[in-house]
Design an enzyme around this catalytic site. Structure first.
Site, PDB file in Angstrom:
ATOM      1  N   GLN A  78       0.835  -1.207   0.000  1.00  0.00           N
ATOM      2  CA  GLN A  78       0.000   0.000   0.000  1.00  0.00           C
ATOM      3  C   GLN A  78       0.869   1.256   0.000  1.00  0.00           C
ATOM      4  O   GLN A  78       1.152   1.841   1.045  1.00  0.00           O
ATOM      5  CB  GLN A  78      -0.938   0.005   1.203  1.00  0.00           C
ATOM      6  CG  GLN A  78      -1.844   1.211   1.168  1.00  0.00           C
ATOM      7  CD  GLN A  78      -3.203   0.918   1.724  1.00  0.00           C
ATOM      8  OE1 GLN A  78      -3.479  -0.150   2.244  1.00  0.00           O
ATOM      9  NE2 GLN A  78      -4.063   1.896   1.608  1.00  0.00           N
ATOM     10  N   PHE A  79       1.280   1.686  -1.202  1.00  0.00           N
ATOM     11  CA  PHE A  79       2.153   2.853  -1.330  1.00  0.00           C
ATOM     12  C   PHE A  79       1.520   4.127  -0.787  1.00  0.00           C
ATOM     13  O   PHE A  79       2.211   5.070  -0.420  1.00  0.00           O
ATOM     14  CB  PHE A  79       2.586   3.051  -2.790  1.00  0.00           C
ATOM     15  CG  PHE A  79       1.556   3.712  -3.654  1.00  0.00           C
ATOM     16  CD1 PHE A  79       1.590   5.078  -3.875  1.00  0.00           C
ATOM     17  CD2 PHE A  79       0.532   2.968  -4.240  1.00  0.00           C
ATOM     18  CE1 PHE A  79       0.636   5.697  -4.676  1.00  0.00           C
ATOM     19  CE2 PHE A  79      -0.415   3.570  -5.032  1.00  0.00           C
ATOM     20  CZ  PHE A  79      -0.376   4.939  -5.258  1.00  0.00           C
ATOM     21  N   THR A  80       0.193   4.158  -0.673  1.00  0.00           N
ATOM     22  CA  THR A  80      -0.481   5.380  -0.219  1.00  0.00           C
ATOM     23  C   THR A  80      -0.148   5.728   1.229  1.00  0.00           C
ATOM     24  O   THR A  80      -0.455   6.838   1.677  1.00  0.00           O
ATOM     25  CB  THR A  80      -2.011   5.287  -0.398  1.00  0.00           C
ATOM     26  OG1 THR A  80      -2.510   4.186   0.360  1.00  0.00           O
ATOM     27  CG2 THR A  80      -2.380   5.135  -1.874  1.00  0.00           C
TER      28      THR A  80
END
Length: 149
Positions: A78-80
């Site tokens: 989850q790069f966010t």
């Protein structure tokens, strides 16, 4: 590296209507790789995840780790988690690692967790995923390798 760790009774991840990973009694880990993260960050994160004492013992105290209880992990990229909202209304993700580096570090993290003998399920890197969970507690912990000292 950053992660959001949730103690769960069950969790699953679905891609295009197909369940690609599911667990019971363990941890849902949303994991992000940042620019400049190294093997040291990966080692710190994995050691923290497998040793985090957030499961109750016989006396009802959070004193057991996922290793102690033999639980399962669902690890989802989850790069966010590197979204920076300090300026404007739209997050900037410039602190997130480029996809090639992030994928390699993510896969190495999963391998490192598995090396402890734990069952680890994952989502699909860069896919649009639906994540479902039944939070246990709720217990939610934030980990950031930049803040390890």
């Amino acid at each position: 590296m950053r992660s959001v760790v949730q103690r769960v009774k069950r969790a699953s991840v679905t891609v295009n209507g197909q369940t690609v990973g599911q667990i019971t009694d363990g941890l849902l880990v949303l994991l992000a790789v940042g620019q400049g993260d190294s093997v040291n960050d990966l080692t710190w994160m994995v050691d923290k995840l497998v040793g985090l004492r957030i499961f109750e013992d016989e006396e009802g105290k959070m004193n057991r780790s996922i290793l102690d209880m033999g639980g399962e992990l669902l690890v989802v990229s989850q790069f966010t988690l590197y979204g920076d909202c300090r300026k404007g209304k739209r997050p900037s993700f410039s602190s997130a690692a480029p996809p090639e580096q992030a994928k390699e570090m993510f896969e190495k993290s999963v391998e490192a967790i598995r090396s402890y003998g734990l069952k680890v399920e994952t989502g699909i890197f860069q896919a649009e995923m639906d994540v479902e969970l039944i939070n246990d507690g709720p217990v939610t912990i934030l980990l950031d390798s930049e803040k390890k000292f």
